[in-house]
Design an enzyme around this catalytic site. Sequence first.
Site, PDB file in Angstrom:
ATOM      1  N   SER A  15       1.015  -1.166  -0.196  1.00 40.52           N
ATOM      2  CA  SER A  15      -0.320   0.276   0.102  1.00 40.52           C
ATOM      3  C   SER A  15       0.459   1.045  -0.392  1.00 40.52           C
ATOM      4  O   SER A  15       0.212   1.923  -0.760  1.00 40.52           O
ATOM      5  CB  SER A  15      -0.585   0.226   1.119  1.00 40.52           C
ATOM      6  OG  SER A  15      -2.017  -1.055   1.211  1.00 40.52           O
ATOM      7  N   TYR A  48       3.317   2.210  -1.508  1.00 38.00           N
ATOM      8  CA  TYR A  48       4.191   2.129  -3.153  1.00 38.00           C
ATOM      9  C   TYR A  48       3.034   3.031  -3.627  1.00 38.00           C
ATOM     10  O   TYR A  48       2.988   4.219  -4.592  1.00 38.00           O
ATOM     11  CB  TYR A  48       4.081   1.427  -4.122  1.00 38.00           C
ATOM     12  CG  TYR A  48       4.433   2.126  -5.860  1.00 38.00           C
ATOM     13  CD1 TYR A  48       5.914   1.751  -5.491  1.00 38.00           C
ATOM     14  CD2 TYR A  48       3.334   2.185  -6.326  1.00 38.00           C
ATOM     15  CE1 TYR A  48       6.054   1.791  -7.191  1.00 38.00           C
ATOM     16  CE2 TYR A  48       3.879   2.146  -7.881  1.00 38.00           C
ATOM     17  CZ  TYR A  48       5.188   1.913  -8.144  1.00 38.00           C
ATOM     18  OH  TYR A  48       5.685   2.381  -8.984  1.00 38.00           O
ATOM     19  N   GLU A  77      -4.097  18.244   6.755  1.00 35.26           N
ATOM     20  CA  GLU A  77      -4.855  17.906   6.581  1.00 35.26           C
ATOM     21  C   GLU A  77      -6.088  17.334   7.188  1.00 35.26           C
ATOM     22  O   GLU A  77      -6.168  18.277   8.099  1.00 35.26           O
ATOM     23  CB  GLU A  77      -4.225  16.050   5.555  1.00 35.26           C
ATOM     24  CG  GLU A  77      -3.843  16.150   5.191  1.00 35.26           C
ATOM     25  CD  GLU A  77      -2.857  14.873   3.899  1.00 35.26           C
ATOM     26  OE1 GLU A  77      -1.977  14.361   3.450  1.00 35.26           O
ATOM     27  OE2 GLU A  77      -3.045  13.423   5.108  1.00 35.26           O
ATOM     28  N   HIS A 114     -12.003   6.108   3.510  1.00 37.22           N
ATOM     29  CA  HIS A 114     -11.876   7.712   3.328  1.00 37.22           C
ATOM     30  C   HIS A 114     -12.834   7.700   2.626  1.00 37.22           C
ATOM     31  O   HIS A 114     -13.703   7.647   1.509  1.00 37.22           O
ATOM     32  CB  HIS A 114      -9.906   7.036   1.810  1.00 37.22           C
ATOM     33  CG  HIS A 114      -9.906   8.127   1.705  1.00 37.22           C
ATOM     34  ND1 HIS A 114      -9.891   9.299   1.086  1.00 37.22           N
ATOM     35  CD2 HIS A 114      -8.291   9.024   2.258  1.00 37.22           C
ATOM     36  CE1 HIS A 114      -8.866  10.320   0.909  1.00 37.22           C
ATOM     37  NE2 HIS A 114      -7.779   9.695   1.324  1.00 37.22           N
ATOM     38  N   ARG A 140     -11.801  12.385   8.820  1.00 33.39           N
ATOM     39  CA  ARG A 140     -11.581  11.687   7.644  1.00 33.39           C
ATOM     40  C   ARG A 140     -13.620  10.657   8.117  1.00 33.39           C
ATOM     41  O   ARG A 140     -14.226  10.520   7.308  1.00 33.39           O
ATOM     42  CB  ARG A 140     -11.315  10.438   7.563  1.00 33.39           C
ATOM     43  CG  ARG A 140      -9.889  10.971   6.897  1.00 33.39           C
ATOM     44  CD  ARG A 140      -9.105   9.787   6.289  1.00 33.39           C
ATOM     45  NE  ARG A 140      -7.599  10.386   5.901  1.00 33.39           N
ATOM     46  CZ  ARG A 140      -6.660   9.846   5.418  1.00 33.39           C
ATOM     47  NH1 ARG A 140      -6.490   8.096   5.992  1.00 33.39           N
ATOM     48  NH2 ARG A 140      -5.450  10.133   4.350  1.00 33.39           N
ATOM     49  N   HIS A 188     -10.667   1.700   3.654  1.00 30.16           N
ATOM     50  CA  HIS A 188      -8.817   2.546   3.160  1.00 30.16           C
ATOM     51  C   HIS A 188      -7.091   2.186   4.327  1.00 30.16           C
ATOM     52  O   HIS A 188      -6.818   1.923   3.695  1.00 30.16           O
ATOM     53  CB  HIS A 188      -9.282   4.253   3.597  1.00 30.16           C
ATOM     54  CG  HIS A 188      -7.756   4.933   2.854  1.00 30.16           C
ATOM     55  ND1 HIS A 188      -6.997   4.403   2.180  1.00 30.16           N
ATOM     56  CD2 HIS A 188      -6.844   5.673   3.436  1.00 30.16           C
ATOM     57  CE1 HIS A 188      -6.070   5.272   2.023  1.00 30.16           C
ATOM     58  NE2 HIS A 188      -5.480   6.213   2.890  1.00 30.16           N
ATOM     59  N   ARG A 216      -7.954   6.882  13.213  1.00 35.52           N
ATOM     60  CA  ARG A 216      -6.470   6.716  12.111  1.00 35.52           C
ATOM     61  C   ARG A 216      -6.705   8.683  11.594  1.00 35.52           C
ATOM     62  O   ARG A 216      -7.219   9.040  11.067  1.00 35.52           O
ATOM     63  CB  ARG A 216      -5.904   6.281  11.820  1.00 35.52           C
ATOM     64  CG  ARG A 216      -5.007   6.792  10.881  1.00 35.52           C
ATOM     65  CD  ARG A 216      -4.254   6.306   9.759  1.00 35.52           C
ATOM     66  NE  ARG A 216      -4.612   5.614   8.806  1.00 35.52           N
ATOM     67  CZ  ARG A 216      -4.769   6.717   7.992  1.00 35.52           C
ATOM     68  NH1 ARG A 216      -3.021   7.444   7.310  1.00 35.52           N
ATOM     69  NH2 ARG A 216      -5.017   6.766   6.693  1.00 35.52           N
TER      70      ARG A 216
END
Length: 538
Positions: free
Chosen positions: A42, A44, A117, A233, A279, A340, A375
Amino acid sequence: MATYRHDVLIIGSGAAGLTTALRMRPDARVALLSKGQLTSASTYYAQGGVAAVMDQRDSLESHIADTHIAGAGLCHDDAVRKTVENGPDAIRWLIEQGVGFTQFEEDGRQSLHLTREGGHSHRRVIHVADATGLAISGALIDQIRQRSNVELFEHRTAVDLIVQDGRCTGAYIHDTTTGKTDVFLARAVVLATGGASKVYLYTSNPDVATGDGIAMAWRAGCRVANMEFMQFHPTCLYHPKAKSFLITEAIRGEGGHLLLPDGQRFMHQHDARGELAPRDVVARAIDYEMKRLGADCLYLDISHKPADFIIHHFPTVYAKCLQLGIDITRDPIPVVPAAHYTCGGVMTDLHGRTDLSGLYAIGETAFTGLHGANRMASNSLLECFVFGHAAAQDIGTRLDGLAEPASVPEWDDSLVTDSDEDVIISHNWDELRRFMWDYVGIVRTVKRLQRAMHRIDLLKREIAEYYSNYRISNDLLELRNLVVIGELIIRCALQRCESRGLHYILDYPETAAETGDSILTPAAPVARQPACHLADTI
């Protein structure tokens, strides 16, 4: 079939596995295994960045406080502080490894460009444009290829851990290129296999994210915790030709607006922080509006920003969308939520040690207490670097005192046959992921969870029977692990009689005044001869 011996066996080639290998003492013989190519993890595909305090206007205490707020009261303060306080050193180490983070000129000198974010009160997300994971993965893989003490194995899927006298001493590993299953023995074993979002129908994760490490650790007797907190997500690209393509949260951080199909903004009706809410809040708001309107998707719009700004900051998203006929400098992006990140996992201490002696878990596979009930954006990569370093240090201090593992029998598949009914695997795979999405998704009810558990019980029996009669394959191993993951998520969700963070259940819409982690303890592992390919407890 072969037997391999190393000092340390690391299963997984993402940020957690690569960091642990690179931080390991140089005289330790390390085997690093990847389920596909080294770039299949993940890491990457991560776009956003790494959260760390690198600006004098920011502070460690602010980052700590933001993490606790996003985690909805369930973060473990010791894990949060360890991660945040080691953040700046982790960034400096990454720069030493060759990661070229995006910079800008300030007062005549180059400085790291920091973006913001959801959930962060300051700009503290260090990034490489919108392809941070690709840059980090590439740099760490380049470094690992230069290490003479690290042996790389690609296209290897772990089957089960090997436990001798109460200690983890290796794993049975399936070679997907040859169909053979080999023995890997080591004095220490590290699970860095990532998360389990492929248990859901829609996910931003690559195909390898099937919860292998969590399922293997559970079967070996390790506790897991907080599996009900699956992060969705808010913004994945909605397009028939865009499988699992994430639209980075940094677009909202740089002023992007979430829109209804009629072009109206809506987030401030759900949270005062608008698009910069955590999120869980944003994903739930999008899910609510889609269901209210019967819409297939909503929209994320950054087109009010200058075109040059958009192309410079989000080249990956711009290029991908343009390829599909969407010019994000002019048009809004169609988006939907998707599974996600796995906030729960195998319980560990601050060194990455699990309940099983000799076994470590790092990154998304692990439950350290850092993420709590949700998270915060860009804390996940940071966790990999900090805890990968901690585990490598702990293993390094213990290695000399650990004996070489005793030999174990080879994998025996002489009593099973090749399957002529692979349709069972594909059917069960599709059924599992669909009812997990429908019944155990963003909004839950007790009745939906109970329905899902009933289906899990049936699937477990079918998969166990199939596993006991036919030669293993990558698809079968992943399905076997995913049904374990589904059960763990449902069991944790049924334990939590409140709504908190990522777990929103209509039967208990309020947040309890006092709560704790949802901890599951497995029954004692079934005693069996490790060489016999027979059905076991799933």
